[in-house]
Design an enzyme around this catalytic site. Sequence first.
Site, PDB file in Angstrom:
ATOM      1  N   ILE A  90      21.262  44.153  -6.311  1.00  0.00           N
ATOM      2  CA  ILE A  90      20.933  44.853  -7.653  1.00  0.00           C
ATOM      3  C   ILE A  90      19.512  45.424  -7.870  1.00  0.00           C
ATOM      4  O   ILE A  90      19.260  46.229  -8.774  1.00  0.00           O
ATOM      5  CB  ILE A  90      21.004  43.804  -8.862  1.00  0.00           C
ATOM      6  CG1 ILE A  90      21.245  44.358 -10.286  1.00  0.00           C
ATOM      7  CG2 ILE A  90      19.893  42.663  -8.753  1.00  0.00           C
ATOM      8  CD1 ILE A  90      21.579  43.544 -11.230  1.00  0.00           C
ATOM      9  N   GLN A 106      14.014  32.053  -1.388  1.00  0.00           N
ATOM     10  CA  GLN A 106      15.457  32.134  -1.829  1.00  0.00           C
ATOM     11  C   GLN A 106      15.723  31.950  -3.197  1.00  0.00           C
ATOM     12  O   GLN A 106      15.266  30.960  -3.705  1.00  0.00           O
ATOM     13  CB  GLN A 106      16.242  31.242  -0.799  1.00  0.00           C
ATOM     14  CG  GLN A 106      17.853  31.301  -1.232  1.00  0.00           C
ATOM     15  CD  GLN A 106      18.702  30.402  -0.283  1.00  0.00           C
ATOM     16  OE1 GLN A 106      18.034  29.318   0.383  1.00  0.00           O
ATOM     17  NE2 GLN A 106      19.930  30.424  -0.443  1.00  0.00           N
ATOM     18  N   HIS A 115      22.958  34.642   2.234  1.00  0.00           N
ATOM     19  CA  HIS A 115      23.116  35.967   2.068  1.00  0.00           C
ATOM     20  C   HIS A 115      22.331  36.554   3.070  1.00  0.00           C
ATOM     21  O   HIS A 115      21.039  36.233   3.095  1.00  0.00           O
ATOM     22  CB  HIS A 115      23.085  36.331   0.796  1.00  0.00           C
ATOM     23  CG  HIS A 115      22.041  36.143  -0.060  1.00  0.00           C
ATOM     24  ND1 HIS A 115      21.523  35.008  -0.712  1.00  0.00           N
ATOM     25  CD2 HIS A 115      20.482  36.605  -0.190  1.00  0.00           C
ATOM     26  CE1 HIS A 115      20.276  34.809  -1.106  1.00  0.00           C
ATOM     27  NE2 HIS A 115      19.617  35.853  -0.951  1.00  0.00           N
ATOM     28  N   PHE A 116      22.723  37.641   3.541  1.00  0.00           N
ATOM     29  CA  PHE A 116      21.681  38.627   4.457  1.00  0.00           C
ATOM     30  C   PHE A 116      21.362  39.835   3.668  1.00  0.00           C
ATOM     31  O   PHE A 116      22.293  40.683   3.224  1.00  0.00           O
ATOM     32  CB  PHE A 116      22.356  38.765   5.691  1.00  0.00           C
ATOM     33  CG  PHE A 116      22.797  37.560   6.650  1.00  0.00           C
ATOM     34  CD1 PHE A 116      23.722  36.451   6.288  1.00  0.00           C
ATOM     35  CD2 PHE A 116      21.659  37.308   7.575  1.00  0.00           C
ATOM     36  CE1 PHE A 116      23.481  35.505   6.900  1.00  0.00           C
ATOM     37  CE2 PHE A 116      21.941  36.410   8.473  1.00  0.00           C
ATOM     38  CZ  PHE A 116      23.001  35.131   8.008  1.00  0.00           C
TER      39      PHE A 116
HETATM   40  P1  DGP Z   1      16.957  36.099  -2.386  1.00  0.00           P
HETATM   41  O1  DGP Z   1      15.624  36.228  -2.870  1.00  0.00           O
HETATM   42  O2  DGP Z   1      16.840  36.220  -0.743  1.00  0.00           O
HETATM   43  O3  DGP Z   1      17.613  34.952  -2.690  1.00  0.00           O
HETATM   44  O4  DGP Z   1      17.848  37.459  -2.803  1.00  0.00           O
HETATM   45  C1  DGP Z   1      18.512  37.340  -3.789  1.00  0.00           C
HETATM   46  C2  DGP Z   1      18.978  38.890  -4.235  1.00  0.00           C
HETATM   47  O5  DGP Z   1      20.136  38.598  -5.118  1.00  0.00           O
HETATM   48  C3  DGP Z   1      17.965  39.632  -4.983  1.00  0.00           C
HETATM   49  O6  DGP Z   1      17.383  40.569  -4.178  1.00  0.00           O
HETATM   50  C4  DGP Z   1      18.485  39.938  -6.035  1.00  0.00           C
HETATM   51  C5  DGP Z   1      19.875  40.121  -5.768  1.00  0.00           C
HETATM   52  N1  DGP Z   1      20.877  39.763  -7.026  1.00  0.00           N
HETATM   53  C6  DGP Z   1      20.623  38.538  -7.877  1.00  0.00           C
HETATM   54  N2  DGP Z   1      21.527  38.442  -8.968  1.00  0.00           N
HETATM   55  C7  DGP Z   1      22.440  39.865  -8.662  1.00  0.00           C
HETATM   56  C8  DGP Z   1      23.551  40.197  -9.010  1.00  0.00           C
HETATM   57  O7  DGP Z   1      23.919  39.928 -10.213  1.00  0.00           O
HETATM   58  N3  DGP Z   1      24.011  41.488  -8.401  1.00  0.00           N
HETATM   59  C9  DGP Z   1      23.605  41.775  -7.431  1.00  0.00           C
HETATM   60  N4  DGP Z   1      24.131  43.111  -7.096  1.00  0.00           N
HETATM   61  N5  DGP Z   1      22.570  41.360  -6.948  1.00  0.00           N
HETATM   62  C10 DGP Z   1      21.894  40.379  -7.280  1.00  0.00           C
END
Ligand code: DGP
Length: 141
Positions: free
Chosen positions: A31, A93, A99-100
């Site tokens: 996102i 995190q 996730h990657f």
């Molecule tokens: P991390 O900090 O590594 O846990 O990254 C989590 C990522 O997930 C962050 O870059 C934003 C993304 N993210 C969180 N919520 C959503 C969502 O509802 N949709 C999408 N597409 N991405 C999301």
Amino acid sequence: MSETIFSKIIDGEIPSHKVYEDEYVYAFLDISQVTKGHTLLVPKKPSANIFETDEATMQHIGAALPKVANAIKKAFNPDGLNIIQNNGEFADQSVFHLHFHLLPRYENDTDGFGYHWETHEDTIDDDMKAQLAKEIANQFN
Ligand code: DGP
């Protein structure tokens, strides 16, 4: 483990811009679009992070990572690509479903994207995200 937003995305309860899916993994646009085409690859089988993930799941992720990376490369011709994976709150995190991050990098950024781990959630609208996802997804055809 408790269900996270990513399980809901995999199940289609929450919309996402999917770029790839097989029996074991799901890839969709992050996102925040830190860079153009910033994608997340997740296993369908939930585990909180690397410490709790089984070998078979990592094999499925390992098989999918180069496929998704090459699709991004074909779609946007980046100058490089980082794969980033955070484990634990202290290590940034925020979603506790493994996730990657696949983060394409562009030497001469002309699209207003930069690499300072800045979100572009508000500047990249949904239509544009749909277009970016389509450009990546099309590379699997
Ligand atoms: P991390 O900090 O590594 O846990 O990254 C989590 C990522 O997930 C962050 O870059 C934003 C993304 N993210 C969180 N919520 C959503 C969502 O509802 N949709 C999408 N597409 N991405 C999301």
